[in-house]
Every structure is written in structure tokens, then in C-alpha cells.
Write an enzyme that holds these catalytic residues in place. Structure first.
Site, PDB file in Angstrom:
ATOM      1  CE1 TYR A   1      -3.622  -1.979   5.549  1.00 58.70           C
ATOM      2  CE2 TYR A   1      -2.990   0.235   4.876  1.00 58.70           C
ATOM      3  CZ  TYR A   1      -3.502  -1.008   4.567  1.00 58.70           C
ATOM      4  OH  TYR A   1      -3.887  -1.308   3.284  1.00 58.70           O
TER       5      TYR A   1
ATOM      6  CB  SER B   1      -0.858  -0.013   1.273  1.00 59.21           C
ATOM      7  OG  SER B   1      -1.456   1.231   1.503  1.00 59.21           O
TER       8      SER B   1
HETATM    9  N1  LIG Z   1      -8.799  -0.510  -0.819  1.00 57.96           N
HETATM   10  C1  LIG Z   1      -7.751   0.272  -0.731  1.00 57.96           C
HETATM   11  O1  LIG Z   1      -7.841   1.507  -0.766  1.00 57.96           O
HETATM   12  C2  LIG Z   1      -6.378  -0.351  -0.623  1.00 57.96           C
HETATM   13  C3  LIG Z   1      -5.258   0.463  -0.905  1.00 57.96           C
HETATM   14  C4  LIG Z   1      -3.987  -0.093  -0.796  1.00 57.96           C
HETATM   15  C5  LIG Z   1      -3.838  -1.419  -0.450  1.00 57.96           C
HETATM   16  N2  LIG Z   1      -4.942  -2.187  -0.176  1.00 57.96           N
HETATM   17  C6  LIG Z   1      -4.727  -3.590   0.179  1.00 57.96           C
HETATM   18  O2  LIG Z   1      -5.392  -4.378  -0.782  1.00 57.96           O
HETATM   19  C7  LIG Z   1      -5.789  -5.619  -0.201  1.00 57.96           C
HETATM   20  C8  LIG Z   1      -7.274  -5.851  -0.461  1.00 57.96           C
HETATM   21  O3  LIG Z   1      -8.010  -4.788   0.129  1.00 57.96           O
HETATM   22  P1  LIG Z   1      -9.544  -4.508  -0.168  1.00 57.96           P
HETATM   23  O4  LIG Z   1      -9.701  -3.045  -0.163  1.00 57.96           O
HETATM   24  O5  LIG Z   1      -9.997  -5.295  -1.326  1.00 57.96           O
HETATM   25  O6  LIG Z   1     -10.180  -5.083   1.191  1.00 57.96           O
HETATM   26  P2  LIG Z   1     -11.580  -5.806   1.476  1.00 57.96           P
HETATM   27  O7  LIG Z   1     -12.619  -5.310   0.565  1.00 57.96           O
HETATM   28  O8  LIG Z   1     -11.782  -5.664   2.939  1.00 57.96           O
HETATM   29  O9  LIG Z   1     -11.257  -7.339   1.136  1.00 57.96           O
HETATM   30  C9  LIG Z   1     -10.305  -8.016   1.895  1.00 57.96           C
HETATM   31  C10 LIG Z   1     -10.268  -9.473   1.503  1.00 57.96           C
HETATM   32  O10 LIG Z   1      -9.296 -10.149   2.341  1.00 57.96           O
HETATM   33  C11 LIG Z   1      -9.913 -11.248   3.010  1.00 57.96           C
HETATM   34  N3  LIG Z   1      -9.320 -11.393   4.338  1.00 57.96           N
HETATM   35  C12 LIG Z   1      -9.189 -10.440   5.294  1.00 57.96           C
HETATM   36  N4  LIG Z   1      -8.608 -10.966   6.381  1.00 57.96           N
HETATM   37  C13 LIG Z   1      -8.380 -12.272   6.126  1.00 57.96           C
HETATM   38  C14 LIG Z   1      -7.809 -13.340   6.860  1.00 57.96           C
HETATM   39  N5  LIG Z   1      -7.364 -13.182   8.112  1.00 57.96           N
HETATM   40  N6  LIG Z   1      -7.722 -14.557   6.276  1.00 57.96           N
HETATM   41  C15 LIG Z   1      -8.177 -14.733   5.027  1.00 57.96           C
HETATM   42  N7  LIG Z   1      -8.715 -13.774   4.272  1.00 57.96           N
HETATM   43  C16 LIG Z   1      -8.818 -12.545   4.823  1.00 57.96           C
HETATM   44  C17 LIG Z   1     -11.408 -10.886   3.052  1.00 57.96           C
HETATM   45  O11 LIG Z   1     -12.215 -12.030   3.098  1.00 57.96           O
HETATM   46  P3  LIG Z   1     -12.939 -12.514   4.471  1.00 57.96           P
HETATM   47  O12 LIG Z   1     -13.486 -11.290   5.140  1.00 57.96           O
HETATM   48  O13 LIG Z   1     -13.933 -13.514   4.015  1.00 57.96           O
HETATM   49  O14 LIG Z   1     -11.840 -13.144   5.272  1.00 57.96           O
HETATM   50  C18 LIG Z   1     -11.591 -10.172   1.712  1.00 57.96           C
HETATM   51  O15 LIG Z   1     -11.783 -11.112   0.687  1.00 57.96           O
HETATM   52  C19 LIG Z   1      -5.432  -5.519   1.280  1.00 57.96           C
HETATM   53  O16 LIG Z   1      -4.186  -6.154   1.503  1.00 57.96           O
HETATM   54  C20 LIG Z   1      -5.308  -4.030   1.509  1.00 57.96           C
HETATM   55  O17 LIG Z   1      -4.474  -3.728   2.594  1.00 57.96           O
HETATM   56  C21 LIG Z   1      -6.208  -1.687  -0.264  1.00 57.96           C
END
Ligand SMILES: NC(=O)c1ccc[n+]([C@@H]2O[C@H](COP(=O)([O-])OP(=O)(O)OC[C@H]3O[C@@H](n4cnc5c(N)ncnc54)[C@H](OP(=O)(O)O)[C@@H]3O)[C@@H](O)[C@H]2O)c1
Length: 238
Positions: free
Chosen positions: A155, A142
Site C-alpha cells: 500500500y 495517503s
Molecule cells: N479511508 C481512509 O482512511 C483513507 C485514508 C487515506 C487514503 N485513502 C484512499 O482514499 C481512496 C478511497 O478510499 P475509501 O476509504 O473511500 O475506500 P472504499 O470505501 O473501499 O471505496 C473504494 C472505492 O474504489 C472503488 N474501487 C476499488 N478498486 C477498484 C478497481 N480496481 N477499479 C475500479 N474501482 C475500484 C470501489 O468500488 P468497487 O468496489 O465497486 O470497485 C469504491 O467505490 C483510496 O484510494 C484510499 O487508498 C483512504
């Protein structure tokens, strides 16, 4: 038939957000997809969507932060897929708060999920790629892994650490024809960012999960001699 047709992939956190968009983009390229997460209902729904795109799709329910669950889950998925070419380490959680206000348990869980989870999953997939002498690993950090901010100590610590692990791994396994890419996206409209209230998700301006997915597909389509080492995806005019 595209360049990626017939490849086999695992996407952690593939049930929603960035991971789900990547799973759909992979399926459109003809890549078989295994997704993981903790919520089985959401995984099942996504797998049905993927199958409708004509690829083999499967899922496993496990917490990436639990090594025993990861070992069983990854072995089962690779058995079902038949082999493995691409791993997207995407699963992650975020919570913000001052260092003292945040509970030790929450701080620890962020590190356990975002860093240890990525390490556990990679450790279980890597031997297959090394044996094959070909593979791709995409690790999701990120912009919070490049800069610290007030309220993001846990984070940012996890996402800085991901960059260190990912770059080290890249240098370790490029000799084995394994490409390791570290992504540092800025805010993308997803359940995570909407729930945290850091964006309104306005599609005119805010990055969307499919933009992120498109970048990953483009990196995988590079000739094997070329590797996208790292990339920061930003909104043009937020
Ligand atoms: N969205 C942003 O602005 C952004 C920016 C930079 C980086 N990121 C990174 O991108 C990645 C995806 O983010 P997102 O925005 O798509 O988040 P999200 O919508 O909350 O989705 C997160 C995914 O990870 C799974 N997950 C979370 N904790 C888990 C665990 N302990 N074991 C297994 N699966 C787990 C969730 O499934 P379950 O809930 O079913 O476990 C879900 O499928 C993350 O690493 C985040 O830090 C996001």
C-alpha cells in the site's frame, strides 16, 4: 449559481466512501458527475442519489487496473457528459501484511489498482483537458504515501508512487492551466478503514468522508491563478 455550477467531473471509485461523498458534494455545487467502480448495483444507487440533487449523473463499470476497460469506459463517460473539467482519481484498495506473507498476486493487485489505475485513467482524460487549456486533477494518496510502516509495503509503495507521479504531472501541465492536487489524508471513516479495523469511525473524533469532500470543493473554488498543490487532512484529536 456557484463558481463550479455546470462543470463536468469524473470520480473513480465514486460508489462508496470518499468518492461517493465527493460525488454528493460536487452535485450540491451543481457539478455533473460520472462515477466509476466495479460493483454496478452500488453505482446505480449512487447515481440515483446524485440525480435527486438536480445534476446530470452517470456511471461506468470498469476495473481501473485494466487499460483496455479504462479506455472504453472513460471515452464513453466523456461522450455522455459532453466534456470534462475535473478528474478525481480516488479508486483504491488496501490490504496489510508482512512482505513475505502477502501473496505476490495481492501485492501486485494493489500496485496495479492504486498506481497503474491512476495512470491509465489520467492518460485517457488528460488530452481533453490539455485541448481545453483548463482542468483540475485531484489524486488521492495517503499518509501511507509519506511514511512506510510494518505491514504496509504494498500500500505504501503504491501511495508513495502516486505522489511522485502526481507531482511530476503537476509540473508538466500547469503551463496548460491544469491544476494537479495530491491529497494525503489520514484515517477517514469508510468501508475500507472500517473493514481493515483501523478505526471505529466515531464521528466525534474520526474524519468523515464529507470532510475530505469539503476540502476538494474548497480547492476547486480557489481562483484559477491559485492551486492547492498538496494537502494532508488529519483528525484534530484522534
Ligand atoms: N479511508 C481512509 O482512511 C483513507 C485514508 C487515506 C487514503 N485513502 C484512499 O482514499 C481512496 C478511497 O478510499 P475509501 O476509504 O473511500 O475506500 P472504499 O470505501 O473501499 O471505496 C473504494 C472505492 O474504489 C472503488 N474501487 C476499488 N478498486 C477498484 C478497481 N480496481 N477499479 C475500479 N474501482 C475500484 C470501489 O468500488 P468497487 O468496489 O465497486 O470497485 C469504491 O467505490 C483510496 O484510494 C484510499 O487508498 C483512504
Amino acid at each position: 449559481m456557484g463558481k463550479l455550477t455546470g462543470k463536468k467531473s469524473i470520480i473513480t471509485g465514486g460508489s462508496r466512501g470518499l468518492g461517493k461523498a465527493t460525488a454528493i458534494a460536487f452535485a450540491k455545487e451543481g457539478i455533473d458527475v460520472a462515477i466509476t467502480g466495479r460493483n454496478e448495483e452500488r453505482l446505480k444507487e449512487t447515481v440515483e442519489e446524485l440525480k435527486e440533487l438536480g445534476v446530470n449523473a452517470t456511471y461506468a463499470v470498469f476495473d481501473v487496473g485494466n487499460y483496455e476497460e479504462v479506455k472504453t469506459g472513460i471515452a464513453g463517460l466523456i461522450d455522455t457528459l459532453g466534456s470534462i473539467d475535473i478528474l478525481v482519481n480516488n479508486a483504491g484498495i488496501a490490504a496489510f501484511g508482512s512482505l513475505n506473507e502477502m501473496e505476490v498476486s495481492q501485492w501486485t493487485k494493489i500496485i496495479q489498482t492504486n498506481l497503474m489505475g491512476m495512470y491509465y485513467v489520467t492518460k485517457e482524460v488528460l488530452p481533453y483537458l490539455i485541448e481545453k487549456k483548463e482542468g483540475d486533477i485531484v489524486n488521492v494518496s495517503s499518509t501511507a504515501g509519506l511514511n512506510g510502516n510494518a505491514t504496509t509495503s504494498a500500500y505504501s509503495a503504491s501511495k508513495f508512487a502516486v505522489i511522485g507521479m502526481s507531482e511530476s504531472l503537476m509540473k508538466e501541465v500547469r503551463k496548460d492551466n491544469i491544476r494537479v492536487c495530491t491529497l494525503t489524508p489520514s484515517t477517514i471513516a469508510s468501508d475500507m478503514s472500517l473493514e481493515l479495523g483501523i478505526t471505529d469511525g466515531n464521528a466525534e473524533k474520526v474524519l468523515q468522508p464529507e470532510d475530505f469532500a469539503e476540502l476538494i470543493v474548497a480547492s476547486l473554488q480557489l481562483p484559477r491563478r491559485a492551486m492547492l498543490k498538496a494537502a494532508s487532512l488529519w483528525s484534530t484529536n484522534p
